[in-house]
Design a protein around this motif. Structure first.
Motif, short mmCIF file in Angstrom:
data_model
loop_
_atom_site.label_atom_id
_atom_site.label_comp_id
_atom_site.label_asym_id
_atom_site.label_seq_id
_atom_site.Cartn_x
_atom_site.Cartn_y
_atom_site.Cartn_z
N ASP A 44 2.29 -7.01 -2.02
CA ASP A 44 0.65 -6.76 -1.91
C ASP A 44 0.22 -7.26 -0.23
OD1 ASP A 44 -2.20 -7.22 -1.21
OD2 ASP A 44 -2.27 -8.66 -2.55
N VAL A 45 0.49 -6.03 0.50
CA VAL A 45 0.40 -5.77 2.21
C VAL A 45 -0.78 -6.32 3.27
CG1 VAL A 45 1.65 -4.08 2.34
CG2 VAL A 45 -0.60 -3.59 2.35
N GLU A 46 -1.67 -6.48 2.13
CA GLU A 46 -2.91 -6.93 2.26
C GLU A 46 -3.33 -8.56 2.46
OE1 GLU A 46 -6.11 -5.46 1.52
OE2 GLU A 46 -5.76 -3.06 2.08
N ASN A 47 -2.13 -9.25 1.92
CA ASN A 47 -2.23 -10.54 1.32
C ASN A 47 -0.71 -11.30 2.01
OD1 ASN A 47 -2.15 -13.28 0.50
ND2 ASN A 47 -3.03 -12.81 -1.23
N ASP A 48 0.10 -11.33 2.61
CA ASP A 48 0.79 -11.96 3.44
C ASP A 48 2.09 -11.54 2.66
OD1 ASP A 48 0.08 -12.93 5.43
OD2 ASP A 48 -0.72 -14.71 4.53
N PHE A 49 2.04 -9.97 2.38
CA PHE A 49 3.29 -9.22 1.82
C PHE A 49 3.67 -10.21 0.27
CE2 PHE A 49 3.62 -7.53 5.63
CZ PHE A 49 3.80 -6.42 5.51
N LYS A 50 2.28 -10.58 -0.40
CA LYS A 50 2.75 -11.96 -1.90
C LYS A 50 3.56 -11.17 -3.04
CE LYS A 50 0.25 -14.50 -5.30
NZ LYS A 50 -1.23 -15.00 -5.28
#
Length: 63
Positions: A44-50
């Motif tokens: 998830d690039v918008e969530n710290d690369f989770k």
């Protein structure tokens, strides 16, 4: 109540059980149970690369 420890191989489970003793249940998952999906972006690039994990087919009962 004992604590659960999950490792990949039965040999590792047996060895670790010797060190941990009776307060622990050590079981083998027989390999990986989760992986990153191959069909889409795995983070998830918008969530710290989770990372976005999926359960490997055939391992659902273990999870």
């Amino acid at each position: 109540m004992s604590k659960l420890v999950i490792v990949e191989s039965p040999a590792k489970a047996k060895t670790i059980k010797k060190y941990l003793g009776s307060g622990y249940d050590v079981v083998a998952s027989m390999g990986h149970v989760r992986d990153l999906p191959k069909s889409r972006l795995s983070v998830d690039v918008e969530n710290d690369f989770k990372p976005k994990y999926v359960v490997i087919k055939g391992k659902e009962k273990l999870v």
